[in-house]
Design a protein around this motif. Structure first.
Motif, mmCIF file in Angstrom:
data_model
loop_
_atom_site.group_PDB
_atom_site.id
_atom_site.type_symbol
_atom_site.label_atom_id
_atom_site.label_comp_id
_atom_site.label_asym_id
_atom_site.label_seq_id
_atom_site.Cartn_x
_atom_site.Cartn_y
_atom_site.Cartn_z
ATOM 1 N N GLU A 171 -8.192 3.449 -13.088
ATOM 2 C CA GLU A 171 -7.253 3.812 -12.029
ATOM 3 C C GLU A 171 -7.592 3.114 -10.715
ATOM 4 O O GLU A 171 -6.731 2.936 -9.860
ATOM 5 C CB GLU A 171 -7.237 5.333 -11.815
ATOM 6 C CG GLU A 171 -6.647 6.103 -12.957
ATOM 7 C CD GLU A 171 -7.680 6.468 -14.036
ATOM 8 O OE1 GLU A 171 -8.780 5.849 -14.074
ATOM 9 O OE2 GLU A 171 -7.380 7.336 -14.853
ATOM 10 N N GLY A 172 -8.858 2.729 -10.542
ATOM 11 C CA GLY A 172 -9.263 2.043 -9.320
ATOM 12 C C GLY A 172 -8.467 0.775 -9.074
ATOM 13 O O GLY A 172 -8.144 0.442 -7.932
ATOM 14 N N TYR A 173 -8.117 0.069 -10.171
ATOM 15 C CA TYR A 173 -7.302 -1.138 -10.021
ATOM 16 C C TYR A 173 -5.904 -0.785 -9.522
ATOM 17 O O TYR A 173 -5.327 -1.499 -8.703
ATOM 18 C CB TYR A 173 -7.195 -1.879 -11.358
ATOM 19 C CG TYR A 173 -8.498 -2.471 -11.822
ATOM 20 C CD1 TYR A 173 -9.004 -3.618 -11.223
ATOM 21 C CD2 TYR A 173 -9.229 -1.877 -12.852
ATOM 22 C CE1 TYR A 173 -10.213 -4.171 -11.640
ATOM 23 C CE2 TYR A 173 -10.432 -2.419 -13.279
ATOM 24 C CZ TYR A 173 -10.921 -3.564 -12.665
ATOM 25 O OH TYR A 173 -12.109 -4.099 -13.077
ATOM 26 N N ILE A 174 -5.378 0.315 -9.997
ATOM 27 C CA ILE A 174 -4.045 0.764 -9.555
ATOM 28 C C ILE A 174 -4.105 1.135 -8.071
ATOM 29 O O ILE A 174 -3.248 0.732 -7.285
ATOM 30 C CB ILE A 174 -3.555 1.949 -10.407
ATOM 31 C CG1 ILE A 174 -3.379 1.498 -11.863
ATOM 32 C CG2 ILE A 174 -2.265 2.545 -9.841
ATOM 33 C CD1 ILE A 174 -3.184 2.636 -12.841
ATOM 34 N N TRP A 175 -5.132 1.884 -7.687
ATOM 35 C CA TRP A 175 -5.263 2.291 -6.288
ATOM 36 C C TRP A 175 -5.409 1.067 -5.397
ATOM 37 O O TRP A 175 -4.784 0.985 -4.336
ATOM 38 C CB TRP A 175 -6.446 3.234 -6.097
ATOM 39 C CG TRP A 175 -6.412 4.455 -6.966
ATOM 40 C CD1 TRP A 175 -5.309 5.083 -7.481
ATOM 41 C CD2 TRP A 175 -7.526 5.184 -7.442
ATOM 42 N NE1 TRP A 175 -5.680 6.161 -8.244
ATOM 43 C CE2 TRP A 175 -7.049 6.251 -8.234
ATOM 44 C CE3 TRP A 175 -8.903 5.065 -7.296
ATOM 45 C CZ2 TRP A 175 -7.870 7.174 -8.859
ATOM 46 C CZ3 TRP A 175 -9.730 5.993 -7.912
ATOM 47 C CH2 TRP A 175 -9.221 7.026 -8.676
ATOM 48 N N MET A 176 -6.240 0.126 -5.820
ATOM 49 C CA MET A 176 -6.446 -1.084 -5.025
ATOM 50 C C MET A 176 -5.137 -1.865 -4.894
ATOM 51 O O MET A 176 -4.774 -2.315 -3.809
ATOM 52 C CB MET A 176 -7.520 -1.972 -5.662
ATOM 53 C CG MET A 176 -7.949 -3.143 -4.806
ATOM 54 S SD MET A 176 -8.886 -2.681 -3.338
ATOM 55 C CE MET A 176 -10.515 -2.443 -4.064
ATOM 56 N N GLY A 177 -4.430 -2.004 -5.992
ATOM 57 C CA GLY A 177 -3.142 -2.699 -5.955
ATOM 58 C C GLY A 177 -2.149 -2.013 -5.049
ATOM 59 O O GLY A 177 -1.441 -2.676 -4.273
ATOM 60 N N ASP A 178 -2.083 -0.679 -5.112
ATOM 61 C CA ASP A 178 -1.164 0.069 -4.249
ATOM 62 C C ASP A 178 -1.502 -0.134 -2.777
ATOM 63 O O ASP A 178 -0.618 -0.332 -1.944
ATOM 64 C CB ASP A 178 -1.207 1.564 -4.586
ATOM 65 C CG ASP A 178 -0.478 1.903 -5.869
ATOM 66 O OD1 ASP A 178 0.247 1.029 -6.409
ATOM 67 O OD2 ASP A 178 -0.641 3.048 -6.347
ATOM 68 N N ILE A 179 -2.791 -0.086 -2.462
ATOM 69 C CA ILE A 179 -3.207 -0.253 -1.069
ATOM 70 C C ILE A 179 -2.774 -1.621 -0.557
ATOM 71 O O ILE A 179 -2.191 -1.739 0.521
ATOM 72 C CB ILE A 179 -4.729 -0.058 -0.924
ATOM 73 C CG1 ILE A 179 -5.106 1.396 -1.206
ATOM 74 C CG2 ILE A 179 -5.197 -0.481 0.476
ATOM 75 C CD1 ILE A 179 -6.594 1.622 -1.439
ATOM 76 N N TYR A 180 -3.029 -2.647 -1.336
ATOM 77 C CA TYR A 180 -2.649 -4.002 -0.897
ATOM 78 C C TYR A 180 -1.135 -4.177 -0.878
ATOM 79 O O TYR A 180 -0.583 -4.761 0.047
ATOM 80 C CB TYR A 180 -3.310 -5.067 -1.783
ATOM 81 C CG TYR A 180 -4.731 -5.339 -1.375
ATOM 82 C CD1 TYR A 180 -5.000 -6.106 -0.243
ATOM 83 C CD2 TYR A 180 -5.791 -4.817 -2.096
ATOM 84 C CE1 TYR A 180 -6.305 -6.356 0.154
ATOM 85 C CE2 TYR A 180 -7.096 -5.062 -1.703
ATOM 86 C CZ TYR A 180 -7.353 -5.824 -0.584
ATOM 87 O OH TYR A 180 -8.637 -6.066 -0.186
ATOM 88 N N TYR A 181 -0.448 -3.644 -1.885
ATOM 89 C CA TYR A 181 1.007 -3.807 -1.955
ATOM 90 C C TYR A 181 1.692 -3.143 -0.762
ATOM 91 O O TYR A 181 2.567 -3.741 -0.124
ATOM 92 C CB TYR A 181 1.542 -3.233 -3.264
ATOM 93 C CG TYR A 181 3.041 -3.324 -3.377
ATOM 94 C CD1 TYR A 181 3.644 -4.511 -3.736
ATOM 95 C CD2 TYR A 181 3.844 -2.217 -3.104
ATOM 96 C CE1 TYR A 181 5.028 -4.612 -3.832
ATOM 97 C CE2 TYR A 181 5.221 -2.296 -3.184
ATOM 98 C CZ TYR A 181 5.808 -3.492 -3.552
ATOM 99 O OH TYR A 181 7.176 -3.591 -3.651
ATOM 100 N N TRP A 182 1.337 -1.917 -0.488
ATOM 101 C CA TRP A 182 2.016 -1.154 0.556
ATOM 102 C C TRP A 182 1.575 -1.528 1.956
ATOM 103 O O TRP A 182 2.163 -1.083 2.939
ATOM 104 C CB TRP A 182 1.883 0.337 0.318
ATOM 105 C CG TRP A 182 2.608 0.754 -0.902
ATOM 106 C CD1 TRP A 182 2.078 1.132 -2.093
ATOM 107 C CD2 TRP A 182 4.031 0.778 -1.088
ATOM 108 N NE1 TRP A 182 3.067 1.397 -3.009
ATOM 109 C CE2 TRP A 182 4.282 1.196 -2.425
ATOM 110 C CE3 TRP A 182 5.118 0.494 -0.278
ATOM 111 C CZ2 TRP A 182 5.562 1.332 -2.935
ATOM 112 C CZ3 TRP A 182 6.407 0.639 -0.793
ATOM 113 C CH2 TRP A 182 6.598 1.056 -2.105
#
Length: 185
Positions: A171-182
């Motif tokens: 899930e850390g990859y998802i969280w990291m992606g969300d942070i960068y995306y948003w």
């Protein structure tokens, strides 16, 4: 077995019969398993709660105390009681269940009729869980630093997402992606 409701169908009926007999004899772990069997079954929350109360008899299952807190917090099979919710979360945490800190923190993030919103207490509890690599605590604190305007800190959110990755939590990859995306400008 503590996450059994996600895999309940793998337990054959003849094994459930044995577990049920052990539960009737008062075996705490058997009562916890029976609680788990009924936990997500519609209209069985009272049965689930009754097994859970028997599961804490010898105080050896921290997850049972956490689940009691969940039952009291949401009123699952019992009248909602936020004081007892916090009591059982604290008991689970004192028994070494790091995930319990994320539930305590969550109470302080949102507040309720017994506990006011207190972001300092929320962060403190989340950090206790994070220190013990609780995936849920890492998730909740990462979200708090990412999404809550009152304590937004994207660098801390990224650091927590990286910690999740380092701990092997996908899930850390998802969280990291969300942070960068948003946060793209």
């Amino acid at each position: 077995f503590y996450d059994l409701e996600n895999k309940i169908q793998i337990i054959p009926n003849d094994l459930w019969e044995i577990i049920d007999r052990q539960a009737k004899l008062g075996h705490c772990h058997a009562n916890f398993l029976m609680h788990t069997k009924y936990y997500n079954v519609n209209e069985s929350e009272f049965i689930s709660f009754e097994y859970l109360k028997k599961a804490i008899k010898d105080s050896s299952i921290p997850e049972a105390f956490l689940r009691l807190g969940i039952h009291y917090g949401w009123g699952i099979g019992v009248k909602q009681n936020h004081t007892l919710q916090m009591h059982y979360y604290n008991k689970a945490a004192s028994m070494g269940l790091a995930t319990a800190y994320s539930y305590i923190g969550q109470i302080y993030v949102y507040g309720n009729d017994k506990f006011e919103r207190n972001l300092e207490a929320a962060i403190s509890n989340y950090e206790k869980g994070v220190a013990e690599n609780s995936k849920r605590a890492i998730d909740k604190l990462c979200w708090l630093y990412y999404a809550d305007e009152a304590c937004k800190d994207l660098e801390k959110a990224k650091s927590l997402a990286q910690k999740a990755i380092d701990c092997g939590y996908d899930e850390g990859y998802i969280w990291m992606g969300d942070i960068y995306y948003w946060t793209l400008e």
